[in-house]
Design a protein around this motif. Structure first.
Motif, mmCIF file in Angstrom:
data_model
loop_
_atom_site.group_PDB
_atom_site.id
_atom_site.type_symbol
_atom_site.label_atom_id
_atom_site.label_comp_id
_atom_site.label_asym_id
_atom_site.label_seq_id
_atom_site.Cartn_x
_atom_site.Cartn_y
_atom_site.Cartn_z
ATOM 1 N N ASN A 86 1.060 -1.117 -0.094
ATOM 2 C CA ASN A 86 0.328 0.235 -0.172
ATOM 3 C C ASN A 86 1.179 1.199 -0.075
ATOM 4 O O ASN A 86 2.030 1.341 0.446
ATOM 5 C CB ASN A 86 -1.173 -0.076 1.505
ATOM 6 C CG ASN A 86 -1.669 -0.797 1.147
ATOM 7 O OD1 ASN A 86 -2.372 -1.975 0.245
ATOM 8 N ND2 ASN A 86 -2.449 -1.589 2.329
ATOM 9 N N TYR A 87 -0.065 2.417 -0.360
ATOM 10 C CA TYR A 87 0.546 3.997 -0.356
ATOM 11 C C TYR A 87 1.511 4.360 1.020
ATOM 12 O O TYR A 87 2.404 4.913 0.687
ATOM 13 C CB TYR A 87 -0.002 4.493 -0.760
ATOM 14 C CG TYR A 87 -0.949 5.025 0.563
ATOM 15 C CD1 TYR A 87 -0.793 6.078 1.258
ATOM 16 C CD2 TYR A 87 -1.924 4.763 0.185
ATOM 17 C CE1 TYR A 87 -1.344 6.689 1.559
ATOM 18 C CE2 TYR A 87 -3.127 4.702 1.152
ATOM 19 C CZ TYR A 87 -2.936 5.801 2.221
ATOM 20 O OH TYR A 87 -3.717 6.373 3.293
ATOM 21 N N GLY A 110 -0.577 8.727 -1.544
ATOM 22 C CA GLY A 110 -2.167 7.892 -1.869
ATOM 23 C C GLY A 110 -3.047 8.103 -3.143
ATOM 24 O O GLY A 110 -4.019 6.942 -3.109
ATOM 25 N N GLN A 113 -4.314 5.460 -7.675
ATOM 26 C CA GLN A 113 -4.954 4.913 -7.365
ATOM 27 C C GLN A 113 -5.771 3.327 -8.465
ATOM 28 O O GLN A 113 -4.342 4.098 -9.368
ATOM 29 C CB GLN A 113 -6.680 5.072 -6.666
ATOM 30 C CG GLN A 113 -6.290 5.722 -5.396
ATOM 31 C CD GLN A 113 -7.632 5.884 -5.039
ATOM 32 O OE1 GLN A 113 -8.492 5.897 -5.255
ATOM 33 N NE2 GLN A 113 -7.193 6.879 -3.547
ATOM 34 N N CYS A 114 -6.540 2.933 -9.008
ATOM 35 C CA CYS A 114 -6.537 2.436 -9.952
ATOM 36 C C CYS A 114 -6.347 3.323 -11.197
ATOM 37 O O CYS A 114 -5.231 2.731 -12.276
ATOM 38 C CB CYS A 114 -8.007 1.080 -10.174
ATOM 39 S SG CYS A 114 -9.553 2.216 -10.070
ATOM 40 N N HIS A 221 -14.025 0.643 -11.659
ATOM 41 C CA HIS A 221 -12.578 -0.093 -11.029
ATOM 42 C C HIS A 221 -12.698 -0.507 -12.600
ATOM 43 O O HIS A 221 -13.112 0.088 -13.837
ATOM 44 C CB HIS A 221 -13.041 -1.507 -10.818
ATOM 45 C CG HIS A 221 -11.388 -2.100 -10.648
ATOM 46 N ND1 HIS A 221 -10.004 -1.446 -10.089
ATOM 47 C CD2 HIS A 221 -10.839 -3.267 -10.180
ATOM 48 C CE1 HIS A 221 -9.311 -2.089 -9.733
ATOM 49 N NE2 HIS A 221 -9.062 -3.384 -10.105
ATOM 50 N N ASN A 244 -4.904 -0.443 -7.390
ATOM 51 C CA ASN A 244 -6.177 0.029 -6.839
ATOM 52 C C ASN A 244 -6.541 1.035 -5.657
ATOM 53 O O ASN A 244 -5.372 1.490 -5.902
ATOM 54 C CB ASN A 244 -6.035 -1.458 -5.982
ATOM 55 C CG ASN A 244 -7.085 -2.172 -5.238
ATOM 56 O OD1 ASN A 244 -8.122 -1.810 -5.448
ATOM 57 N ND2 ASN A 244 -6.883 -3.950 -4.569
ATOM 58 N N THR A 245 -7.508 0.220 -4.799
ATOM 59 C CA THR A 245 -7.753 1.548 -3.737
ATOM 60 C C THR A 245 -8.037 1.262 -2.565
ATOM 61 O O THR A 245 -8.834 0.087 -2.271
ATOM 62 C CB THR A 245 -9.550 2.390 -4.200
ATOM 63 O OG1 THR A 245 -9.816 2.574 -5.718
ATOM 64 C CG2 THR A 245 -9.501 3.212 -3.245
ATOM 65 N N PRO A 246 -7.344 1.562 -2.145
ATOM 66 C CA PRO A 246 -6.228 2.140 -1.550
ATOM 67 C C PRO A 246 -4.937 2.097 -2.795
ATOM 68 O O PRO A 246 -4.847 0.997 -2.866
ATOM 69 C CB PRO A 246 -5.763 2.099 -0.265
ATOM 70 C CG PRO A 246 -5.789 0.868 0.404
ATOM 71 C CD PRO A 246 -6.948 -0.143 -0.132
ATOM 72 N N ALA A 247 -4.209 2.924 -2.353
ATOM 73 C CA ALA A 247 -3.425 3.357 -3.154
ATOM 74 C C ALA A 247 -2.233 2.385 -3.516
ATOM 75 O O ALA A 247 -1.966 1.747 -2.542
ATOM 76 C CB ALA A 247 -2.574 4.771 -3.800
ATOM 77 N N GLN A 248 -2.154 1.427 -4.621
ATOM 78 C CA GLN A 248 -0.747 0.290 -3.715
ATOM 79 C C GLN A 248 -0.370 -0.658 -5.042
ATOM 80 O O GLN A 248 -0.608 0.256 -5.866
ATOM 81 C CB GLN A 248 -2.151 -0.689 -3.632
ATOM 82 C CG GLN A 248 -2.339 -1.507 -4.609
ATOM 83 C CD GLN A 248 -3.462 -2.921 -4.449
ATOM 84 O OE1 GLN A 248 -3.420 -3.159 -4.700
ATOM 85 N NE2 GLN A 248 -4.128 -2.351 -2.717
#
Length: 289
Positions: A86-87, A110, A113-114, A221, A244-248
């Motif tokens: 994750n961020y 953050g 995201q996707c 998404h 993805n959410t959260p940012a990763q």
């Protein structure tokens, strides 16, 4: 009376067992097939191309060197086993839905995201191939914001759905400023704006690397096709990458529903397609301009 009740309970349980065995063949079939899977994963591979082999009877679709398709297919991966982070530098709770992590830094703010992750990949490709004038995206409001406009010092003033651009900064075409521009796009764009902005791909047979499976929404998404194979009948399979959410970490997803061809996917418009953490109930596809 008690004996009759026992008989009724026995009959109900027997019928339930019979119905379960006879009317869930797909679930049973999937469980049986898992043991027969031939792994298509090459753990030593450090790119999408080198990490995954085509299934038996399929070969990769050729694309010109230097194309966006070639760029995605050869995208660098971290060593096999890399975790999705994750961020905030914590590990994502679900580590069983991917077979590769792309070598893309995850900003601590953050914002990536996707949809943002795919916007970044597309923008970096255009930057690296000297097509900077093509870098630009719509805000969710529908207003277009280009990199060139931003680099020349124009900044948006946003009031609800009203957006106006004013020259309030000095000219700066540096790479550092480019990532500040992307942060602005990440903040005001997303799956909704991409779905409304980008051309639709109406026929599954026309899908190619770089096209995206999307659910436009708040939230929605999106995943992007990063590789493509075809057999002698013209049947195609695809690999998918997502943020993805959260940012990763941006990652190459498994096909958990059909492990016999994982990580390849068969894609059809309006079909139900599940990725590791999301199900597209009615699949739609878009393409970068």
């Amino acid at each position: 009376m008690n004996r009759a009740f026992v008989v009724i309970v026995f009959v109900v349980l027997f019928c339930a067992l019979f119905l379960h065995v006879n009317f869930e063949p797909k679930t049973f079939e999937k469980l049986v097939n898992v043991d027969a899977v031939v792994s298509l994963i090459k753990e030593e591979g450090l790119s999408i191309l080198k990490r995954v082999d085509p299934p038996s009877g399929y070969k990769r679709v050729a694309y010109p060197k230097g194309s966006f398709q070639d760029y995605l297919r050869n995208y660098k991966l971290k060593p096999f086993g890399a975790k999705v982070i994750n961020y905030d530098n914590t590990e994502y709770f679900w580590q069983y839905g991917h077979i590769g992590v792309l070598d893309i830094f995850v900003p601590e703010n953050g914002l990536q995201q996707c949809a943002d992750a795919l916007i970044r990949v597309r923008s970096e490709y255009l930057w690296d191939t000297n097509r900077k004038e093509d870098i630009g995206f719509n805000f969710t409001s529908g207003h277009y914001c280009s990199w060139i406009q931003y680099a020349n010092g124009f900044r948006p003033k946003i009031n609800g759905n009203k957006v106006a651009f004013y020259k309030t900064a000095s000219i700066n075409h540096s790479k550092e400023n480019f990532y500040k521009y992307l942060n602005l796009i990440f903040m005001y764009s997303g799956t909704w704006s991409l779905y409304n902005e980008l051309p639709k791909v109406e026929l599954a047979k026309d899908l190619k690397i770089g096209d995206m499976l999307i659910k436009g929404g708040l939230p929605g998404h999106i995943v992007i096709i990063c590789d493509e194979v075809v057999n002698s009948k013209g049947d195609k399979l695809f690999l998918l990458v997502q943020g993805n959410t959260p940012a990763q970490s941006v990652h190459l997803v498994k096909n958990l529903e059909y492990p016999n061809i994982s990580p390849w996917y068969k894609l059809e418009k309006d079909a139900v397609i599940s990725v590791s953490n999301y199900t597209f109930a009615s699949s739609k596809f878009v393409r970068f301009k």
